[in-house]
Scaffold this active site. Structure first.
Site, PDB file in Angstrom:
ATOM      1  N   ASP A  37       0.847  -1.205   0.000  1.00  0.00           N
ATOM      2  CA  ASP A  37       0.000   0.000   0.000  1.00  0.00           C
ATOM      3  C   ASP A  37       0.883   1.256   0.000  1.00  0.00           C
ATOM      4  OD1 ASP A  37       0.919  -0.133   2.596  1.00  0.00           O
ATOM      5  OD2 ASP A  37      -1.048   0.190   3.527  1.00  0.00           O
ATOM      6  N   SER A  38       2.201   1.055   0.053  1.00  0.00           N
ATOM      7  CA  SER A  38       3.110   2.193  -0.130  1.00  0.00           C
ATOM      8  C   SER A  38       3.010   2.726  -1.554  1.00  0.00           C
ATOM      9  CB  SER A  38       4.552   1.779   0.181  1.00  0.00           C
ATOM     10  OG  SER A  38       4.894   0.588  -0.496  1.00  0.00           O
ATOM     11  N   ASP A  76      -0.903  -6.031  -0.334  1.00  0.00           N
ATOM     12  CA  ASP A  76      -1.383  -5.473   0.935  1.00  0.00           C
ATOM     13  C   ASP A  76      -2.895  -5.323   0.914  1.00  0.00           C
ATOM     14  OD1 ASP A  76       0.223  -4.805   3.130  1.00  0.00           O
ATOM     15  OD2 ASP A  76       1.039  -3.011   2.158  1.00  0.00           O
ATOM     16  N   LYS A 104      -1.227  -9.404   2.751  1.00  0.00           N
ATOM     17  CA  LYS A 104      -0.567  -8.932   3.977  1.00  0.00           C
ATOM     18  C   LYS A 104      -1.474  -7.946   4.675  1.00  0.00           C
ATOM     19  CE  LYS A 104       3.082  -5.910   4.139  1.00  0.00           C
ATOM     20  NZ  LYS A 104       2.501  -4.900   5.033  1.00  0.00           N
ATOM     21  N   GLU A 172       8.442  -4.190  11.412  1.00  0.00           N
ATOM     22  CA  GLU A 172       8.922  -2.906  10.884  1.00  0.00           C
ATOM     23  C   GLU A 172       9.424  -2.033  12.034  1.00  0.00           C
ATOM     24  OE1 GLU A 172       6.472  -0.944   7.968  1.00  0.00           O
ATOM     25  OE2 GLU A 172       7.660   0.895   8.073  1.00  0.00           O
TER      26      GLU A 172
HETATM   27  O1  KIV Z   1       3.540  -1.243   1.710  1.00  0.00           O
HETATM   28  C1  KIV Z   1       4.715  -1.427   2.043  1.00  0.00           C
HETATM   29  O2  KIV Z   1       5.656  -0.978   1.372  1.00  0.00           O
HETATM   30  C2  KIV Z   1       4.978  -2.195   3.243  1.00  0.00           C
HETATM   31  C3  KIV Z   1       6.423  -2.333   3.661  1.00  0.00           C
HETATM   32  C4  KIV Z   1       6.803  -1.151   4.447  1.00  0.00           C
HETATM   33  C5  KIV Z   1       6.638  -3.590   4.397  1.00  0.00           C
HETATM   34  O3  KIV Z   1       4.094  -2.659   3.873  1.00  0.00           O
END
Ligand code: KIV
Length: 268
Positions: A37-38, A76, A104, A172
């Site tokens: 979700d980043s 995610d 995730k 994290e």
């Molecule tokens: O979305 C993402 O990039 C993450 C990482 C920080 C593990 O969840």
């Protein structure tokens, strides 16, 4: 078992948000390609992960899925998509149907019944504890587990998530010693980000790794300078166009001489 805890082989994960990057990573030695979700802050220009929606995730998952044929593809679950068991399961099923191999989600013991329900439905789940960007909303990244009481909670959360059937857990921004202690007490692999070297694997954000941003977090290692190289490539293009260096004859298409003559006759 989808992911193995093997001290001789660390699990490597990079985020990925689009088809061309997916194609490249699929041909790399990375183990898991991850639509995080980043995507919100790194690609969509959002201010935080909490703006990311299910339709954003599906849009990017579909593009990445097209480029991934060999690797495990993880995605995610975005903010608010797993508030209760019913919606969590429906959304997890949707992500699986669109091509996710693992989903995730962030949270500790409090989400263990959600994890267990999703796992019961044959959808592998990677959990995520420590600093949790969705829960932190717009707060800056901070270490979680530096106090004994916090570290104990992390351990309890990890045990609950493991018991619920999670196939792995992301830590994290957890202090290295704590990540190590908890990791060695779990049977499932742990994945670190900003949590030292003793987890069973590492995850990083692709745009940080290749250097799209100038000031990545201290836990990021910048392996390339895409930002600077993109500016340089754009400037070289402009210089070439102005100087006549580009395009050359071989970049264009030709018309037969007689066709061209006829065209000119038509014009006159
Ligand atoms: O979305 C993402 O990039 C993450 C990482 C920080 C593990 O969840």
């Amino acid at each position: 078992m989808l992911l193995k805890k093997d001290p001789s082989k660390k699990i490597t994960i990079l985020t990925c948000y689009d088809f061309p990057t997916a194609r490249a990573l699929d041909n790399s030695d990375i183990d898991i390609i991850f639509v995080g979700d980043s995507v919100g802050t790194n690609v969509l220009g959002y201010r935080s992960e909490i703006e990311v929606t299910m339709s954003d995730m599906i849009h990017h998952l579909k593009a990445v899925r097209k480029g991934v044929t060999q690797k495990i593809l993880m995605v995610d679950m975005p903010y608010s998509s797993y508030n209760d068991i019913h919606s969590a399961l429906a959304n997890a099923k949707q992500l699986k149907q669109k091509g996710a191999d693992i989903i995730k989600l962030e949270g500790g013991k409090e989400i263990s019944s959600i994890v267990s329900e999703i796992v019961k439905n044959n959808i592998p789940v990677m959990a995520h504890i420590g600093f949790m960007p969705q829960l932190a909303k717009q707060e800056k990244r901070a270490v979680v587990g530096a106090l004994a009481v916090e570290a104990k909670k992390l351990y309890k959360d990890a045990l609950a998530l493991q018991a619920a059937g999670a196939c792995s857990i992301v830590f994290e921004c957890v202090p290295e010693d704590i990540a190590k202690e908890i990791s060695t007490r779990l049977t499932i692999p742990t994945i670190g980000i900003g949590s030292g070297k003793y987890t069973d694997g590492q995850v990083l954000v692709f745009t940080d790794v290749v250097g799209w941003y100038n000031m990545p977090y201290r836990f990021v290692k910048r392996y390339d300078t895409f930002y600077e190289r993109t500016i340089a490539a754009a400037n070289s293009f402009k210089l070439d166009v102005n100087s006549g260096e580009y395009p050359q004859r071989n970049h264009g298409f030709r018309i037969k001489a007689e066709e061209f003559k006829e065209f000119r006759r038509e014009l006159s």
